[in-house]
Design a protein around this motif. Structure first.
Motif, PDB file in Angstrom:
ATOM      1  N   THR A  91       0.805  -1.165   0.020  1.00  0.00           N
ATOM      2  CA  THR A  91       0.327   0.037   0.063  1.00  0.00           C
ATOM      3  C   THR A  91       0.975   1.245   0.078  1.00  0.00           C
ATOM      4  O   THR A  91       1.876   1.154   0.626  1.00  0.00           O
ATOM      5  CB  THR A  91      -0.853   0.064   1.261  1.00  0.00           C
ATOM      6  OG1 THR A  91       0.017  -0.149   2.512  1.00  0.00           O
ATOM      7  CG2 THR A  91      -1.751  -1.223   1.134  1.00  0.00           C
ATOM      8  N   GLY A  92       0.113   2.274  -0.498  1.00  0.00           N
ATOM      9  CA  GLY A  92       0.976   3.667  -0.668  1.00  0.00           C
ATOM     10  C   GLY A  92       0.019   4.569  -1.449  1.00  0.00           C
ATOM     11  O   GLY A  92      -1.026   4.205  -1.930  1.00  0.00           O
ATOM     12  N   HIS A  93       0.546   5.689  -1.438  1.00  0.00           N
ATOM     13  CA  HIS A  93       0.033   6.838  -2.237  1.00  0.00           C
ATOM     14  C   HIS A  93       0.569   6.791  -3.795  1.00  0.00           C
ATOM     15  O   HIS A  93       1.939   7.048  -3.838  1.00  0.00           O
ATOM     16  CB  HIS A  93      -0.047   7.993  -1.579  1.00  0.00           C
ATOM     17  CG  HIS A  93      -0.829   8.278  -0.346  1.00  0.00           C
ATOM     18  ND1 HIS A  93      -2.185   8.051  -0.270  1.00  0.00           N
ATOM     19  CD2 HIS A  93      -0.330   8.165   0.895  1.00  0.00           C
ATOM     20  CE1 HIS A  93      -2.545   8.034   1.138  1.00  0.00           C
ATOM     21  NE2 HIS A  93      -1.320   8.031   1.751  1.00  0.00           N
ATOM     22  N   ASP A  94      -0.170   6.705  -4.825  1.00  0.00           N
ATOM     23  CA  ASP A  94       0.281   6.756  -5.982  1.00  0.00           C
ATOM     24  C   ASP A  94       0.899   8.342  -6.290  1.00  0.00           C
ATOM     25  O   ASP A  94       0.601   9.401  -5.911  1.00  0.00           O
ATOM     26  CB  ASP A  94      -0.655   6.449  -6.985  1.00  0.00           C
ATOM     27  CG  ASP A  94      -1.223   5.367  -7.180  1.00  0.00           C
ATOM     28  OD1 ASP A  94      -0.856   4.092  -6.589  1.00  0.00           O
ATOM     29  OD2 ASP A  94      -2.376   4.857  -7.704  1.00  0.00           O
ATOM     30  N   THR A  95       2.176   8.050  -7.226  1.00  0.00           N
ATOM     31  CA  THR A  95       2.657   9.509  -7.202  1.00  0.00           C
ATOM     32  C   THR A  95       3.066   9.305  -9.121  1.00  0.00           C
ATOM     33  O   THR A  95       2.508   8.337  -9.487  1.00  0.00           O
ATOM     34  CB  THR A  95       3.998   9.550  -6.708  1.00  0.00           C
ATOM     35  OG1 THR A  95       5.164   8.624  -6.853  1.00  0.00           O
ATOM     36  CG2 THR A  95       3.869   9.704  -5.226  1.00  0.00           C
ATOM     37  N   ASN A 134      -1.927  -2.180  -3.554  1.00  0.00           N
ATOM     38  CA  ASN A 134      -2.615  -2.046  -2.033  1.00  0.00           C
ATOM     39  C   ASN A 134      -2.853  -3.627  -1.845  1.00  0.00           C
ATOM     40  O   ASN A 134      -4.102  -3.670  -1.412  1.00  0.00           O
ATOM     41  CB  ASN A 134      -3.797  -1.265  -2.354  1.00  0.00           C
ATOM     42  CG  ASN A 134      -3.548   0.366  -2.640  1.00  0.00           C
ATOM     43  OD1 ASN A 134      -2.669   0.552  -1.764  1.00  0.00           O
ATOM     44  ND2 ASN A 134      -4.014   0.634  -3.402  1.00  0.00           N
TER      45      ASN A 134
END
Length: 86
Positions: free
Chosen positions: A70-74, A81
């Motif tokens: 998981t993480g925030h897309d850049t 996820n």
């Protein structure tokens, strides 16, 4: 477009932490001279795990990494996820 690198087994101990999961993944590189929109494209492995791209634009000669966890897309990192290794 090329899959420029695949990390199918994260370095170190596979402890299912998000850091360990995010060490798994693939790098995609646009080898063309023009930008490409990957909307609707799918990345799939031999076990039929799939990642379907949303409205992702990749500039000419640029690349990004797809992580398992998981993480925030850049612009340079996308996340599946998943809580399991893929």
């Amino acid at each position: 477009m090329a899959i420029s690198r695949v990390q199918a087994d994260s370095c170190g101990h596979d402890d299912r932490t998000n850091d360990s999961l995010n060490n798994d993944g693939a790098e995609i590189t646009n080898t063309a001279r023009d930008a490409i929109n990957l909307r609707g494209w799918t990345l799939r492995d031999n076990d039929c795990n799939r990642y379907r791209f949303d409205n992702i634009r990749i500039n000419d000669r640029a690349g990004f990494r797809i992580h398992t966890g998981t993480g925030h897309d850049t612009r340079t990192d996308l996340f599946q996820n998943s809580r399991e290794y893929i």
